[in-house]
Design an enzyme around this catalytic site. Structure first.
Site, short mmCIF file in Angstrom:
data_model
loop_
_atom_site.label_atom_id
_atom_site.label_comp_id
_atom_site.label_asym_id
_atom_site.label_seq_id
_atom_site.Cartn_x
_atom_site.Cartn_y
_atom_site.Cartn_z
N ASP A 99 5.80 4.56 5.26
CA ASP A 99 6.74 3.61 5.86
C ASP A 99 6.87 2.34 5.03
OD1 ASP A 99 4.06 3.12 6.67
OD2 ASP A 99 4.73 1.84 8.31
N HIS B 247 0.85 -1.19 0.00
CA HIS B 247 0.00 0.00 0.00
C HIS B 247 0.88 1.24 0.00
CE1 HIS B 247 0.96 -0.55 4.22
NE2 HIS B 247 0.45 0.62 4.53
#
Length: 318
Positions: free
Chosen positions: A66, A62
């Site tokens: 991070d 996604h």
């Protein structure tokens, strides 16, 4: 198949854990497949035994930072090194636009070095040896889990056993290796499967992060040899997990138990469980093991060799 964890923290890096990235090394092909690429991943690669020149495929779960902030830097470095073949990237909608915008504003010429496709439920890659599929998980933005299946390999044809039965080399060996039954000139019927070792059962690796508990994760993980699953929160912080659509240690264990996996590896830990705090990662491990005993905690640079199974289980799927 060897798994190397390059980043096991969630959200932000810590002194001992970088943000998300997992490498799958395929020694027989001389390839490395990367799953997510958080900030600093190329530094982690330099500190590992992996070679960035062997990276052939990158799968993004996604578009949270991070999991992608290290991607552009890694691609730029690989390009400067001139390592050759294009890298195939697979990820959610917006990945290609993101990379093109980064390239435009940083004046980086990606050229034909990348080939981006959008993840869609189902098969996203297949060749003669591997099949990769994905399903949408349950997170705040579109996120996918990935299932990597190594296809079954025929067992070795036992030439010495064939020779001992007076079967001479030639095209007949190929027919026997395919399991065919042949009739020799002397009238003997020989079944090919009796001259072959058992098939090598393909291994299955599943990567699920970021997500709260969901049925799609169970479907992806069915009968997997290894399930890599996020465990951002401890069980006592379940309300926070539901609010942020992340998993607790017990949710990950429940997925592993329901899916019948062989090994659960937890990753993507919140920094709130660092040493010195009231709850620590060993507490999360104890929580998960109470439900699914074959659980371990990932740490940066940990490697795990995926073992082979010689026989199929009743629930075996691809």
């Amino acid at each position: 198949m060897e798994i190397t964890f390059l980043g096991t923290s969630s959200g932000v890096p810590t002194r001992s854990r970088n943000v998300s990235s997992v490498a799958l090394r395929l020694p027989q092909r001389g390839e490395v497949w990367l799953f997510d690429c958080g900030e600093g991943t190329q530094h982690q690669l330099l500190r590992s035994d992996l070679k960035s020149s062997q990276i052939q495929r990158i799968f993004i779960t996604h578009m949270h930072g991070d999991h992608i902030f290290g991607l552009m830097g890694l691609l730029a470095s690989i390009g400067l090194a001139g390592t050759g073949a294009p890298i195939a990237l697979c990820g959610p909608q917006g990945l290609d636009s993101y990379l093109r915008a980064c390239a435009r504003y940083s004046h980086t010429n990606l050229g034909r070095r990348i080939d981006v496709t959008e993840s869609q439920p189902g098969v996203v890659f297949e060749d003669s040896e591997y099949l990769v599929s994905c399903l949408p998980l349950k997170h705040r933005i579109p996120a996918f889990g990935y299932r990597i299946v190594e296809k079954d390999r025929p067992g070795r044809f036992m030439v010495e056993k064939a020779a001992a039965q007076g079967i001479l080399p030639g095209p007949i060996y190929g027919r026997l290796k395919r399991g065919e039954t042949i009739v020799l000139p002397d009238g003997r019927r020989i079944r090919g499967n009796e001259l072959c070792e058992p098939d090598e059962i393909g291994r299955k690796v599943v990567y699920c992060t970021d997500t709260v508990f969901c049925e799609a994760a169970i479907d992806l993980a069915r009968d997997a040899d290894v399930l890599i699953h996020e465990a951002t929160f401890a069980h006592q912080d379940a309300q926070m997990a539901f609010e942020r659509l992340h998993s607790t240690s017990t949710m990950a264990a429940q997925v592993a138990l329901a899916a019948g996996v062989q090994q659960l590896i937890l990753t993507h830990f919140s920094p709130r469980y660092a040493p010195g705090n009231a709850l620590q990662l060993d507490d999360l491990l104890d929580e998960a093991r109470a439900i699914f005993p074959k659980t371990c905690l990932a740490r940066d640079f940990m490697t795990y060799e995926v073992p082979r199974r010689r026989t199929k289980t009743a629930a075996s799927v691809t």
